[in-house]
Write a protein that holds these residues in place. Structure first.
Motif, PDB file in Angstrom:
ATOM      1  N   LYS A  76      -3.452  -5.938   1.598  1.00 13.66           N
ATOM      2  CA  LYS A  76      -3.414  -4.888   0.578  1.00 13.66           C
ATOM      3  C   LYS A  76      -4.379  -3.771   0.932  1.00 13.66           C
ATOM      4  O   LYS A  76      -5.462  -4.014   1.474  1.00 13.66           O
ATOM      5  CB  LYS A  76      -3.776  -5.462  -0.792  1.00 13.66           C
ATOM      6  CG  LYS A  76      -2.731  -6.407  -1.354  1.00 13.66           C
ATOM      7  CD  LYS A  76      -3.094  -6.845  -2.767  1.00 13.66           C
ATOM      8  CE  LYS A  76      -2.011  -7.746  -3.351  1.00 13.66           C
ATOM      9  NZ  LYS A  76      -2.328  -8.168  -4.740  1.00 13.66           N
ATOM     10  N   GLY A  77      -3.987  -2.547   0.609  1.00 14.97           N
ATOM     11  CA  GLY A  77      -4.866  -1.394   0.804  1.00 14.97           C
ATOM     12  C   GLY A  77      -4.982  -0.974   2.253  1.00 14.97           C
ATOM     13  O   GLY A  77      -4.385  -1.562   3.151  1.00 14.97           O
ATOM     14  N   THR A  78      -5.784   0.059   2.485  1.00 13.68           N
ATOM     15  CA  THR A  78      -5.928   0.586   3.841  1.00 13.68           C
ATOM     16  C   THR A  78      -6.955  -0.182   4.662  1.00 13.68           C
ATOM     17  O   THR A  78      -6.955  -0.098   5.886  1.00 13.68           O
ATOM     18  CB  THR A  78      -6.359   2.069   3.786  1.00 13.68           C
ATOM     19  OG1 THR A  78      -7.570   2.166   3.023  1.00 13.68           O
ATOM     20  CG2 THR A  78      -5.281   2.919   3.140  1.00 13.68           C
ATOM     21  N   ASP A  79      -7.848  -0.926   4.001  1.00  9.49           N
ATOM     22  CA  ASP A  79      -8.864  -1.698   4.721  1.00  9.49           C
ATOM     23  C   ASP A  79      -8.383  -3.137   4.871  1.00  9.49           C
ATOM     24  O   ASP A  79      -8.629  -3.981   4.028  1.00  9.49           O
ATOM     25  CB  ASP A  79     -10.196  -1.654   3.962  1.00  9.49           C
ATOM     26  CG  ASP A  79     -11.331  -2.237   4.783  1.00  9.49           C
ATOM     27  OD1 ASP A  79     -11.045  -2.950   5.765  1.00  9.49           O
ATOM     28  OD2 ASP A  79     -12.492  -1.972   4.457  1.00  9.49           O
TER      29      ASP A  79
ATOM     30  N   ASN B 208      -9.355  -6.658   2.514  1.00  9.90           N
ATOM     31  CA  ASN B 208      -8.387  -6.856   1.440  1.00  9.90           C
ATOM     32  C   ASN B 208      -7.194  -7.703   1.830  1.00  9.90           C
ATOM     33  O   ASN B 208      -6.154  -7.613   1.220  1.00  9.90           O
ATOM     34  CB  ASN B 208      -7.878  -5.488   0.956  1.00  9.90           C
ATOM     35  CG  ASN B 208      -8.973  -4.678   0.312  1.00  9.90           C
ATOM     36  OD1 ASN B 208      -9.604  -5.125  -0.623  1.00  9.90           O
ATOM     37  ND2 ASN B 208      -9.209  -3.494   0.835  1.00  9.90           N
TER      38      ASN B 208
ATOM     39  N   GLY C 249       0.814  -1.205   0.000  1.00 10.38           N
ATOM     40  CA  GLY C 249       0.000   0.000   0.000  1.00 10.38           C
ATOM     41  C   GLY C 249       0.851   1.260   0.000  1.00 10.38           C
ATOM     42  O   GLY C 249       2.073   1.211   0.114  1.00 10.38           O
ATOM     43  N   THR C 250       0.160   2.384  -0.128  1.00  9.85           N
ATOM     44  CA  THR C 250       0.820   3.685  -0.171  1.00  9.85           C
ATOM     45  C   THR C 250       1.008   4.238   1.236  1.00  9.85           C
ATOM     46  O   THR C 250       0.113   4.127   2.074  1.00  9.85           O
ATOM     47  CB  THR C 250      -0.019   4.678  -0.996  1.00  9.85           C
ATOM     48  OG1 THR C 250      -0.238   4.124  -2.291  1.00  9.85           O
ATOM     49  CG2 THR C 250       0.691   6.008  -1.136  1.00  9.85           C
TER      50      THR C 250
ATOM     51  N   LYS D 250       6.055   0.600  -1.963  1.00 13.34           N
ATOM     52  CA  LYS D 250       4.703   0.070  -1.804  1.00 13.34           C
ATOM     53  C   LYS D 250       4.654  -1.173  -0.913  1.00 13.34           C
ATOM     54  O   LYS D 250       3.574  -1.591  -0.504  1.00 13.34           O
ATOM     55  CB  LYS D 250       4.119  -0.311  -3.180  1.00 13.34           C
ATOM     56  CG  LYS D 250       4.075   0.838  -4.177  1.00 13.34           C
ATOM     57  CD  LYS D 250       3.114   1.920  -3.748  1.00 13.34           C
ATOM     58  CE  LYS D 250       3.046   3.021  -4.806  1.00 13.34           C
ATOM     59  NZ  LYS D 250       2.156   4.125  -4.401  1.00 13.34           N
TER      60      LYS D 250
END
Length: 231
Positions: A201-204, A208, A80-81, A91
């Motif tokens: 992956k991702g903020t959630d 994810n 993620g960012t 990442k």
């Protein structure tokens, strides 16, 4: 019923890794509850940024705890960012989850505690100051000390001192083990980056995340290689 002590750590990783530790800790505790295990957080060290955790140590109890932990122990990757550096190109972020072997923790032997009587001070007036009711307790193998003057009874103060000294020695050992684990994690990080036990992956994280399947990955790589050779 088995008891395990687990550490989740960012090692010497940046704020992003500490953020990942905080997110993984939440998910880990949720799964512990859902699986019917009991736990207690022995130590939680905050990161420099709000909402981040440098490391956390959890005591976990329950049946079939080894099976549960087999899905968690190892390197954990988040893709993620950065939340803290918007234009950062990286990442992939890595943290570690390890078991602290309880055999490494010293079992405090009360025979190794030395006591020294002291004159009490503070509230209590002249009646307190006339007797040496306070106690300094020292655990000789480590040098840890506590001073207790809670009671006018020296015997009672000794009992309190033993319990506080046990807690202090245990905490000191955990701190040393955590540093040791952080050093080990740093040394092995480069080797383990390619083999995470879990990938998020991702903020959630809840929606994810996925478990890494090495068998399926190997099969896919073989197929891709065969296709390339044919072409």
């Amino acid at each position: 019923m088995k008891t395990k002590i687990i550490q989740i750590t960012a090692g010497r990783g940046p704020a992003e890794c500490c953020w990942v530790v905080a997110q993984v800790l939440k998910l880990f505790l949720e799964e512990i509850k859902n699986s019917g295990f009991t736990y207690s957080i022995l130590q939680r060290d905050k990161g420099f940024e709000n909402g981040t955790v440098q490391s956390a140590t959890i005591q976990l109890k329950g049946k079939e705890v080894d099976t549960f932990l087999a899905l968690w122990l190892g390197t954990i990757q988040w893709v993620g960012t950065s939340k803290f550096r918007k234009h950062h190109k990286r990442k992939n972020w890595f943290i570690g989850m390890y078991e602290i072997k309880q055999t490494e923790l010293i079992t405090l032997n009360e025979k190794d505690i030395s006591f020294q009587a002291m004159r009490s001070s503070g509230p209590g007036g002249q009646n307190v100051n006339k007797v040496n009711s306070a106690v300094r307790a020292t655990y000789n193998p480590t040098g840890d000390q506590v001073v207790v003057m809670d009671s006018r009874s020296q015997h009672q103060n000794k009992k309190i001192a033993i319990e506080r000294l046990k807690e202090k020695v245990h905490q000191s050992q955990l701190t040393k083990l955590q540093k040791s684990l952080s050093d080990q994690w740093e040394n092995h990080l480069n080797i383990q980056r390619g083999n995470p036990i879990k990938v998020f992956k991702g903020t959630d994280f809840k929606k994810n995340h996925k478990k890494q399947s090495y068998a399926s990955n190997r099969q896919q790589l073989k197929k891709d290689l065969r296709n390339e050779l044919k072409n």
